[in-house]
Design an enzyme around this catalytic site. Structure first.
Site, short mmCIF file in Angstrom:
data_model
loop_
_atom_site.label_atom_id
_atom_site.label_comp_id
_atom_site.label_asym_id
_atom_site.label_seq_id
_atom_site.Cartn_x
_atom_site.Cartn_y
_atom_site.Cartn_z
CE LYS A 185 -4.34 -1.56 2.12
NZ LYS A 185 -5.14 -1.41 3.36
CD GLU A 211 2.19 10.97 -0.10
OE1 GLU A 211 1.87 12.06 -0.54
OE2 GLU A 211 1.97 9.90 -0.70
#
Ligand SMILES: Cc1cc2nc3c(=O)[nH]c(=O)nc-3n(C[C@H](O)[C@H](O)[C@H](O)COP(=O)(O)OP(=O)(O)OC[C@H]3O[C@@H](n4cnc5c(N)ncnc54)[C@H](O)[C@@H]3O)c2cc1C
Ligand code: SF4
Ligand code: FES
Ligand code: FES
Lengths: 178, 336, 745
Positions: C708, C712
């Site tokens: 995934k 961030e």
């Protein structure tokens, strides 16, 4: 690729040039430099030693840290002419015989003490300066005395782990996520 | 960077012979001068590199300790004589800048470093200090770094040094030399308030070279502190700093020294406030009174109003740290 | 062979580019230095808006060593049509900034001239000699003053997720027995990667140009500069092997690329432009935001109504948007929600994605509101999150491909020791120090974008995997190497990863935490295809040990193809090539997300962040002393580099919470702390030890490799957890980030 020392065309700035003797990574150099050349620009441009980085050019980040006579300084704020006679060590001069990584370099790789790698040569030179100074023992002390080197990627905890290893002459397991 | 010529004398007399003109500057560590030259704020035509002058020693003299103008900030901070007698000065130095900057910065250069006012640094704006008569754009603008004491309608800048705050508290004396002779300047008279000539940071005359700073023999090795409050834990200039030192005998404070950084155009000392404390027992209420006295005339500029309250609390805490004999550590970030 | 490194999924391989970085050999954009190169220095505008009425370059030109001064008056002819300046990530609406195009100034710090000289020092000096007269126009840089002019752009930007309201959020909020409603503010931030933007245009003659550029996407720079300069795509090559951080600022080509190309085009020589740190404040930034969050709940803390509205800044020329208000309403169960997002124009450069754009802003501020609700209901902040937990994506009411947030809460809390927390503000102390424990939820997108990769096996048995992505710090070289090692069974030493070269197969910009998923999948596919071709070749080798075998009869490992039934029988890769008389073998594959599947299910990373702060009760100095960040991000390819990504995100969060703020003097419309001494980013002493936890998340749907992305998520939630911890410590609720010392007094 495309790593040529930058030379100034004949005639440009020659009237202003001043003769300077420097040893850079053990190599004695005789240079004619205009007085406004910073040590950092001398290294990066004229000598094509681009391992030393420019992150601000104003003493605010530490990326340009090199060792002068064994002490760490910000090369961006130092006029090269004022160092006449000095011994300069840059990241290119840190590795040992046959390119074997210096213990700090090795520890930075093992502990992932960087991400983009742009602050890294400065961190490593600074860490060597810190070791030479001998004022840091604890993790807190290293932290404070490494605060002149900004890492925008935020690798600080790993940088500490790497320096602690070398300071304590050990090879520890890198920290892992749980 | 404007073009300039360069010389590197080895004798003080040679250096002085070249000095004097408006456009001549001494180059020491370069950490402030070269920075400002790159910004086109300082525009000397000639640089006299003084780093080879024999002014790099720390000497015992009868009246105390004489620190050569070229002694590096890091060497000064770690000198055993300084660590033992004036640990306050070591602390202040180690709170300043970064290790690598302190390896270049000199005693004389630190004394003469210029303000960090955003406008002073940005030649696109108006600044009386940079360009006398141009106006002061900081007033009414961004004033986080600016003065709450002793400012003038012409300039509200602060002096950014940490070292100088400790030296002010220690009653240092500045030794200067020029082609015409030598003189000494008491520390309090060395830096000046901006008044209507903010272009002058100090009372040094053109052509004068700082040769040394002298520290009187009185040692402060038990009751002292340097408390620096800033926007991050290290490598940032002071919003407010407090240098405090005193002697404590039989529960009574004598010879109280208190200087503030980050609040004025010069390290700020208030002898009346010190007198208020002398001869009394250390108590928070009394410290608060001293703080009120020092800040009675304080004036904010808007964005820096908070510094008045911050200074008040820092003074109380700093005096408390000194009286308790628990100086602020540089590495342990807990406020002692 | 004993010293060779085996690596697969989950191996904590040290970075393969590590030695290059620690020895100073890694080559960044400004470190391409052809012979006879010219150096150029940018001259920037002092006014916020208006016109250049006169620009006199004669004094600069007179300086020995100055070759040219480019201005709008003498620049070479370039494309005029806006479309020619749209890079792949530009907002759809608006006209991109064109440096030196005409006499108009639209933001302070805008480049208005380029001084080209023999040395950088000469260029810099000569640039101070330009004489420029301006005519000011009316301007506004203060977002607070234009909030009433905020608008919803008719055409949103690509990648923007339109907020979706449900039920009647306002009514539900006003009917709720417990209500908190406040306005929050985030100051503008600048990316400030440590490396400054630089481009070197190497003029090779006969129309060929090689450019080293600091960028997050060589294909993007290539597309943009060929369009803008009218250059032949086949003759231009962009290189960006190493990027000294970017955090989003390199998603769009920055103006130094354009300027270097412009000067090279005019002078037909190699030119380098390096920005100064001050100039690094003259382009994209994380926009200022005002966000109002109203949360209505029952007394047990169950959310009943959410009203979340936000305005962020954009420039006068482009509609820059972020996904700001969605996050909270995606994460928490709540029947009614009203979401509303607008932008308003200020006279600055166009803002630009910065690490978790929109999420870092919107979710951090939302999570402060959640903390306020916890206290309004007198419920433990973690318990409040658990009571509003949902397995579905609540805004679009979709299932997730996976969501292990619950485990994040549980494991993070256990690691942190959250159960020892005392709920009341100001109730934990240690001498003078007030101790605060705060937490928050993080969420980010798990994206994938079409990416091509090439795998090439050479006669000596070495493998090269290549795609035109970037490595600005996440460890892309290492990730690609590791996936190739995992797929082929070759040792790391036999594999080389190549990236940052526009001649390589297509890769999108490195952003949105999607590089591992996209380039990783592409590399895997290319390697798989290569192995199939290799097997095919082996099968065709008459009398060979693998002649005629089937795919399911063989295994791959140690650089060999062997029979599963008798592993001693097989052929080395290089033997196959030799026997088949091939110099090399190559496969290129495109990996792309399944669009239909993408729409059916939500795909996100989640995290739970727990933070301890200590604040001196007198003087208000605050510091973060402990962080536990528990992350659910699917499969972790390399725990060592993945942990580093979270560390970096957390440090960004510390900056956002306590330090980072670009200060504008709105009277002159100019950023004033445009340097690293006064724009404070965290230093070593600001950062505590950080515990990173990855919770198990098996996900076969999010993308073929189940990854995934972790670039961030680390910043989302962290700033809120710190702000919440500060409230817990001091009892003072600060609704403005960063929380500097003045706000805690
Ligand atoms: C990023 C950054 C952070 C910093 N942070 C701090 C901080 O936190 N606290 C702090 O106190 N300081 C800080 N400093 C400032 C630093 O301490 C000063 O720059 C330094 O002390 C100046 O010394 P120098 O020898 O380098 O002076 P130079 O730059 O060489 O000279 C400065 C000035 O002094 C004059 N001068 C120098 N020596 C003499 C002499 N003997 N006689 C007469 N004139 C002389 C020069 O002509 C010049 O005008 C920081 C600096 C930077 C760049
Ligand atoms: S405060 Fe002083 S230094 Fe700053 S702009 Fe005003 S005059 Fe200049
Ligand atoms: S480049 Fe020298 S300190 Fe930043
Ligand atoms: S590794 Fe990128 S700045 Fe330190």
């Amino acid at each position: 690729m495309f790593r040529h020392p930058q030379t100034t065309p004949k005639g440009v700035e020659t009237d202003d040039a001043i003769r300077v003797q420097l040893s850079v990574n053990g190599e004695p150099l005789d240079l004619d430099l205009p007085p406004w050349t910073s040590l950092l620009d001398l290294l990066r441009h004229r000598l094509a030693l681009t391992g030393t980085k420019k992150g601000c050019d104003h003493g605010q980040c530490g990326a340009c840290t090199v060792l002068v006579d064994g002490r760490r300084i910000n090369s961006c704020l130092k006029l090269a002419v004022s160092l006449d006679g000095a011994e300069v060590t840059t990241i290119e001069g840190m590795a040992g015989e046959g390119g074997a990584l210096h213990p700090l370099q090795d520890a930075f790789v093992r502990h992932d003490g960087f991400q983009c790698g742009y602050c890294t040569p400065g961190q490593i030179c600074s860490a060597q300066g810190l070791l030479n100074e001998g004022h840091a023992q604890s993790r807190e002390e290293i932290k404070e005395l490494m605060s002149g080197n900004i890492c925008r990627c935020g690798a600080y905890p790993n940088i500490l782990d790497a320096i602690e290893d070398v300071l304590n002459d050990r090879v520890s397991e890198p920290r892992m996520p749980e | 960077m404007r073009r300039f010529s360069y010389s590197r004398p080895t004798e003080v007399s040679e250096a002085l012979a070249e000095a004097g003109g408006e456009d001549v500057r001494f180059l020491a560590g370069g950490t402030n001068l070269v920075d400002l030259m790159k910004e086109n704020v300082e525009r000397p035509q000639h640089l006299v590199d003084i780093t080879r002058l024999p002014l790099d020693r720390i000497e015992e003299i009868q009246s105390g300790l004489k620190i050569g103008a070229l002694v590096l900030n890091s060497d000064l901070a770690h000198d055993p004589k300084v660590e033992n007698r004036y640990p306050l000065l070591s602390l202040a130095l180690l709170n300043g800048a970064s290790p690598q900057l302190r390896n270049s910065a000199t005693t004389g250069g630190n004394l003469l470093q210029r303000t960090r006012c955003y406008y002073f640094y940005d030649v696109a704006t108006a600044c009386n200090k940079r360009d006398p008569g141009a106006g002061c754009q900081a007033i009414g603008g961004l004033t986080r770094l600016h003065a709450i004491l002793g400012a003038s309608p012409h300039c509200i800048a602060t002096h950014p040094s940490d070292m100088c705050v400790a030296m002010a508290a220690l009653d240092a004396v500045v030794h200067v030399e020029s082609a015409t002779g030598t003189r000494t300047i008491p520390f309090e008279d060395f830096h000046r308030l901006p008044g209507d000539t903010p272009q002058r940071d100090t009372t040094l005359e053109p052509g004068e070279l700082v040769t040394a700073v002298e520290l009187p023999a009185t040692r402060f090795d038990r009751h002292y502190t340097y408390l620096k409050l800033r926007d991050r834990q290290s490598y940032a200039f002071a919003l407010v700093s407090v240098a405090a030192a005193m002697r404590l005998e039989d529960g009574v404070m004598t010879d109280v020294r208190l200087a503030l950084g980050g609040v004025a155009h010069k390290p700020w000392r208030d002898r009346d406030a010190e007198a208020l404390l002398s001869g009394k027992a250390p108590e928070r209420a009394l410290f608060s009174k001293a703080a009120e006295a020092i800040l009675a005339d304080a004036q904010g500029q808007g964005a820096n109003d908070f510094k008045i309250e911050l200074a008040r609390r820092a003074i109380v805490r700093g005096l408390d740290q000194a009286a308790r004999g628990t100086p602020q550590s540089v590495t342990d970030k807990r406020i002692a | 062979m004993t010293n060779l490194t085996r690596a697969g999924f989950g191996t904590p391989l040290s970075r393969v580019d590590g030695p290059a970085k620690v020895t100073g050999q890694a080559q960044y954009a400004a470190e391409f230095q052809p012979e006879d190169m010219l150096h150029a220095h940018v001259h920037t505008a002092r006014i916020a808006k208006g016109k250049i009425t006169r620009i006199d370059v004669s004094r600069a030109l007179a300086v020995e060593g100055v070759v040219d001064v480019l201005t709008h008056e003498n620049r070479p002819k370039v494309a005029w049509f806006d479309l020619k300046y749209k890079d792949m990530t530009a907002p759809l609406r608006g006209s991109p900034f064109k440096a030196l195009y005409d006499e108009n100034v639209i933001f302070s710090g805008q480049p208005i001239a380029l001084v080209v000289a023999e040395t950088p020092e000469i260029a810099r000096y000569a640039s101070t000699l330009l004489d420029v007269d301006y005519k000011w126009a009316e301007f506004q840089t203060d977002l607070a003053q234009v909030l009433d002019q905020a608008f919803v752009p008719r055409i949103p930007r690509a990648g923007y997720h339109k907020p979706k309201s449900r039920g009647d959020g306002e009514q539900a909020f006003s009917d709720a027995p417990v209500q908190v409603s406040n306005r929050y503010h985030l100051s503008p931030e600048h990316h400030n990667p440590l490396e400054m933007f630089a481009s070197t245009v190497i003029w090779e003659g006969d129309g060929h140009v090689t450019i080293s550029d600091k960028t997050q996407g060589v294909k993007n720079s290539h597309w943009y500069i060929c369009n803008a300069m009218g250059w032949d795509r086949d003759k231009v090559r962009i290189l960006s092997p190493f990027v000294g951080g970017a955090f989003g600022s390199g998603l769009r080509p920055q103006y130094q690329l354009y300027l270097a190309a412009l000067a090279a085009k005019k002078l037909e020589r190699s030119v380098q432009v390096v920005m100064t740190r001050q100039e690094m404040f003259g382009h994209g930034y994380r926009p200022e935001c005002y966000q109002t969050v109203s949360l209505g709940a029952d007394r047990e803390g169950h959310l009943k109504g959410i009203v979340n509205s936000a305005v962020t800044a954009t420039s006068s020329i482009e509609n820059y948007m972020e996904t700001v208000v969605n996050w909270g309403s995606m994460v928490y169960r709540c029947p009614d929600a009203k979401l509303d997002y607008k932008i308003a124009k200020v006279d600055t450069a166009t803002p630009c994605d910065m690490r978790a754009p929109g999420g870092a802003t919107g979710m951090n501020l939302f999570e402060v509101a959640m903390d306020e609700l916890a206290y309004a209901c007198d419920i433990d902040p973690l318990e409040l999150r658990l009571r509003n937990y949902t397995d579905r994506e609540a805004m679009k009411d979709k299932p997730y491909t996976s969501k292990a947030l619950h485990d994040c809460y549980e494991r993070g809390a256990a690691k942190f020791g959250w159960d020892r927390r005392s709920h009341a503000p100001r109730s934990m102390r240690d001498g003078h120090e007030l101790i605060g424990w705060g937490m928050a939820t993080g969420i980010w997108e798990a994206m994938m974008a079409p990416t091509s990769a090439r795998a090439r096996l050479s006669a000596d048995g070495t493998l090269e995997v290549a795609t035109a992505t970037a490595d600005m710090g996440p460890g892309t070289y290492t990730m690609m190497t590791q996936i190739a090692a995992d797929t082929t069974g070759l040792p790391v030493e036999k594999i080389t990863a190549k990236l940052g070269d526009s001649d390589l197969p297509f890769s999108p910009v490195q952003g949105g935490s999607m590089t591992a998923a996209s380039a990783g999948t592409a590399v895997q596919k290319a390697c798989d295809a290569l192995l199939e071709e290799l097997l095919e070749a082996a099968r065709r080798i008459e009398d060979g040990p693998l002649a005629g075998v089937d795919l399911d009869e063989v295994g791959f490992g140690d650089g060999r193809i062997y029979l599963i039934d008798d592993t001693k029988i097989g052929m080395r890769f290089e033997e196959i090539l030799a026997a088949a008389e091939m110099d090399s073998l190559e496969a290129t594959e495109l990996a792309k997300p399944g669009i239909i599947n993408m729409m059916r299910k939500a795909r996100n990373t989640h995290s739970a962040v727990f933070v301890e702060v200590r604040v001196d009760e007198d003087v208000g100095m605050a510091r973060v002393t402990r962080v536990v960040n528990a992350v659910a991000a699917g499969r972790i390819i390399n725990p060592k580099t993945a942990r580093s990504q979270i560390l970096g995100g957390v440090v960004f969060g510390i900056g956002m919470a306590l330090e980072e703020e670009t200060l504008a003097d709105h009277r002159i419309g100019r950023w004033m702390n445009h340097n690293l001494a006064e724009y404070h980013v965290p230093v070593n002493a600001d950062v505590p030890d950080i515990d990173v936890l990855f919770v198990e998340e098996q996900d076969d749907e999010v993308n073929p490799i189940g990854v995934k992305g972790v670039g961030e998520i680390g910043v989302v939630g962290t700033a809120a957890a710190i702000a919440n911890a500060l409230f817990h410590a001091t009892g003072k609720r600060v609704r403005e980030l960063p929380i500097t010392i003045d706000k805690l007094l």
